[in-house]
Design a protein around this motif. Structure first.
Motif, mmCIF file in Angstrom:
data_model
loop_
_atom_site.group_PDB
_atom_site.id
_atom_site.type_symbol
_atom_site.label_atom_id
_atom_site.label_comp_id
_atom_site.label_asym_id
_atom_site.label_seq_id
_atom_site.Cartn_x
_atom_site.Cartn_y
_atom_site.Cartn_z
ATOM 1 N N GLU A 47 -12.353 -0.639 4.612
ATOM 2 C CA GLU A 47 -12.004 0.410 3.672
ATOM 3 C C GLU A 47 -10.926 1.287 4.297
ATOM 4 O OE1 GLU A 47 -15.601 2.441 2.659
ATOM 5 O OE2 GLU A 47 -16.311 0.811 1.360
ATOM 6 N N ILE A 48 -9.848 1.497 3.542
ATOM 7 C CA ILE A 48 -8.719 2.279 4.030
ATOM 8 C C ILE A 48 -8.286 3.267 2.959
ATOM 9 C CG2 ILE A 48 -7.883 0.467 5.591
ATOM 10 C CD1 ILE A 48 -5.838 -0.326 3.509
ATOM 11 N N TYR A 49 -7.551 4.281 3.383
ATOM 12 C CA TYR A 49 -6.977 5.213 2.411
ATOM 13 C C TYR A 49 -5.601 5.643 2.898
ATOM 14 C CZ TYR A 49 -8.340 9.149 5.498
ATOM 15 O OH TYR A 49 -8.486 10.017 6.550
ATOM 16 N N SER A 50 -4.792 6.175 1.996
ATOM 17 C CA SER A 50 -3.447 6.606 2.361
ATOM 18 C C SER A 50 -3.256 8.082 2.045
ATOM 19 C CB SER A 50 -2.395 5.777 1.618
ATOM 20 O OG SER A 50 -2.442 6.037 0.228
ATOM 21 N N VAL A 86 0.835 -1.201 0.000
ATOM 22 C CA VAL A 86 0.000 0.000 0.000
ATOM 23 C C VAL A 86 0.873 1.256 0.000
ATOM 24 C CG1 VAL A 86 -1.684 1.329 1.323
ATOM 25 C CG2 VAL A 86 -1.951 -1.148 1.092
ATOM 26 N N PHE A 87 1.932 1.244 0.802
ATOM 27 C CA PHE A 87 2.815 2.404 0.815
ATOM 28 C C PHE A 87 3.553 2.549 -0.526
ATOM 29 C CE2 PHE A 87 2.745 1.895 5.582
ATOM 30 C CZ PHE A 87 2.081 3.096 5.820
ATOM 31 N N ARG A 119 0.737 7.833 5.593
ATOM 32 C CA ARG A 119 -0.100 7.229 6.626
ATOM 33 C C ARG A 119 -1.193 6.388 5.958
ATOM 34 N NH1 ARG A 119 0.515 12.745 7.769
ATOM 35 N NH2 ARG A 119 1.429 13.284 9.803
ATOM 36 N N ILE A 120 -1.547 5.283 6.598
ATOM 37 C CA ILE A 120 -2.721 4.503 6.214
ATOM 38 C C ILE A 120 -3.799 4.758 7.255
ATOM 39 C CG2 ILE A 120 -3.688 2.199 5.870
ATOM 40 C CD1 ILE A 120 -0.952 1.258 4.951
ATOM 41 N N HIS A 121 -5.000 5.152 6.790
ATOM 42 C CA HIS A 121 -6.091 5.515 7.672
ATOM 43 C C HIS A 121 -7.267 4.550 7.518
ATOM 44 C CE1 HIS A 121 -4.575 9.718 8.377
ATOM 45 N NE2 HIS A 121 -3.994 9.478 7.215
ATOM 46 N N ASP A 122 -8.026 4.368 8.592
ATOM 47 C CA ASP A 122 -9.344 3.746 8.511
ATOM 48 C C ASP A 122 -10.280 4.749 7.841
ATOM 49 O OD1 ASP A 122 -12.143 3.233 9.315
ATOM 50 O OD2 ASP A 122 -11.284 1.614 10.502
#
Length: 497
Positions: free
Chosen positions: A414-417, A371-372, A434-437
């Motif tokens: 569901e996540i976003y960066s 993801v990063f 950062r990875i966020h909820d």
């Protein structure tokens, strides 16, 4: 004739027809469907749902906007204006011939007409058509939305140009069209499958093994070899340094030994059918068909992803085709439109897929890095470092990464960066992601990373060009007033405070 399919029509929406529909739709192609079955819309809807789930496992490349699906009340309405028409009705010559003749009469003059038959010869199918030169067999493999092969077989009246155009039109939707030189019943793939299937039936009938053992023999041995090299290339390796000639000299005489019963047809008595069905139920009957389909799709995606990494990242077999399809998707994707503000860039919105989780249902460690990495790629596209830029010989390489795991990412979440550019110069980018909820905004993981601009051919660092640096400066200026991120500059094991 255009090499892009603009509008497709599918006549028949069963297992194969539904797979074609999903393949077209997810390639951004509008599809009209005609199928008089009362449950057609439900069946097709379930196939599309499985396909969408599979594509989330298969690739992170941006798919085009999903095509429009329309169910029609007549065959004529469905084929109107279509440039690719796929017939997938039941395997009966009289039925298929009648449907194809109706399609031929209603379709526009330059439309291609493919039949999903598993064994009927195209010469027999095109007998009553007024424009038989555009009819060909396009024999796919289930699931059509994932397995990329289509055997293209022409009849006596099919033009070579039709087959070549069909092959070219399949490539942008991620499929490999192979032109078969001569028409025979069952073509190439099903000829091979029929031989293995017939021998398998004898092995079950004679109680040599049960269905689960037979499947284990395939999937734990030559099935994996075939998945990436096929038959002849596999056997070339078996011949050692002397190659195929040595293999044939060594093992060729075995063909005359009475090992197989390929020339004998097993009698499918009620007793044998019951034996096979009972063993099959014991093997996998505890799972419903949709669950088995999802397991199959997930496994296929994993295999193709593994093959994509083969040959030093150039891909191998179906993985190479996937890499080429993804390259096509990236090149045709809309340019990144991320507004630069005085806040971290939101670059990636995704859902944790089944292929990403461990036995606890949590996202595995290497998926955080993925993801990063995808977040870094999104930044590069934003500053103009896209596929064309990389192909021209320059790129940014990641030289350092520090990941912190602060929370848990779970199946289906569901996540976003986001990404904050902390510092830069003409060669380096230093940033914090950062990875966020997606629901709460909570931070689940962070990564501090450094990338260096390189001349790929010379394999050394070099300054980025002015147009890239100008975009980097725009982001840096917007982020200059942001506070230093919490956790920035930490090392592994450092105590808090």
């Amino acid at each position: 004739m255009t090499t892009q399919i603009q509008k497709a029509a599918c006549i028949g929406g069963g297992v194969i027809g539904g797979g074609w529909i999903a393949r077209f739709l997810l390639a951004g192609i509008d599809v009209k469907v005609f199928d008089p079955h009362p449950e057609a819309q439900r069946i097709v809807g379930e196939v599309i749902a499985n396909a969408e789930r599979a594509y989330r496992l298969l690739t992170m490349a941006p798919l085009p906007p999903k095509g429009k699906l329309t169910f029609c009340q007549s065959l004529e309405e469905a084929v109107e204006g279509a440039d690719w028409i796929q017939e997938s009705v039941p395997e009966r010559l009289d039925l298929k011939r009648g449907v194809l003749t109706k399609i031929d009469a209603a379709a526009k003059p330059d439309a291609l007409i493919g039949s999903s038959t598993s064994g009927l010869k195209p010469t027999d199918l095109q007998r009553d058509m007024k424009h038989p030169e555009r009819l060909f067999v396009a024999h796919p493999y289930n699931p059509v939305y994932l397995l990329p092969l289509a055997e293209l077989v022409g009849g006596e009246k099919t033009s070579r140009a039709t087959l070549e155009t069909a092959r070219d039109r399949l490539k942008p939707i991620g499929m490999k069209g192979v032109i078969i030189n001569k028409e025979i019943e069952a073509f190439v793939g099903d000829r091979l499958l029929e031989a293995v299937w017939r021998e398998g039936l004898w092995l079950i009938k004679d109680d040599i093994c049960d269905t689960e053992t037979l499947d284990d023999v395939i999937r734990y041995s030559f099935g994996m070899r075939w998945a990436q090299m096929g038959m002849f290339e596999t056997y070339r390796i078996a011949g050692g340094e002397a190659g195929m000639r040595h293999f044939i000299a060594q093992f060729g005489p075995c063909l005359s030994w009475p090992w197989t019963k390929l020339t004998d047809v097993v009698d499918l008595t009620d007793e044998l059918i019951d034996k096979i069905a009972n063993q099959s139920d014991a093997q996998s009957g505890a799972r419903g068909i949709r669950e088995l389909e999802r397991i199959r799709d997930q496994n296929l995606c994993g295999i193709m992803q593994a093959l994509k990494a083969g040959d030093e990242g150039r891909g191998w077999g179906a993985g190479k085709l996937l890499a080429e399809f993804e390259e096509h998707l990236w090149k045709n994707a809309p340019k990144a439109k991320v507004e630069v503000k005085v806040e971290p860039l939101r670059l990636l919105d995704i859902k944790v897929s089944p292929a990403w989780v461990d036995y606890n249902g949590h996202m595995t460690e290497f998926r955080y890095l993925q993801v990063f990495g995808d977040t870094s790629d999104a930044l590069l596209r934003l500053i103009g470092v896209d596929m064309e830029y990389v192909e021209a010989g320059h790129s940014y390489y990641t030289v350092e990464t520090h990941i912190r795991h602060l929370g848990e990412s779970k199946l289906g979440q569901e996540i976003y960066s986001t990404l904050q550019l902390v510092s830069h110069d003409e060669k380096r980018l230093h940033y914090f992601s950062r990875i966020h909820d997606a629901k709460t905004g909570d931070i689940l993981a962070t990564a501090e990373q450094m990338m260096v601009h390189v001349d790929s051919k010379a394999a050394k660092a070099c300054p980025a060009p002015a147009h890239v640096l100008a975009k980097v400066k725009e982001i840096a200026d917007a982020h200059a007033s942001l506070p230093v991120p919490e956790g920035f500059g930490r090392h592994v094991g450092q105590k808090k405070g």
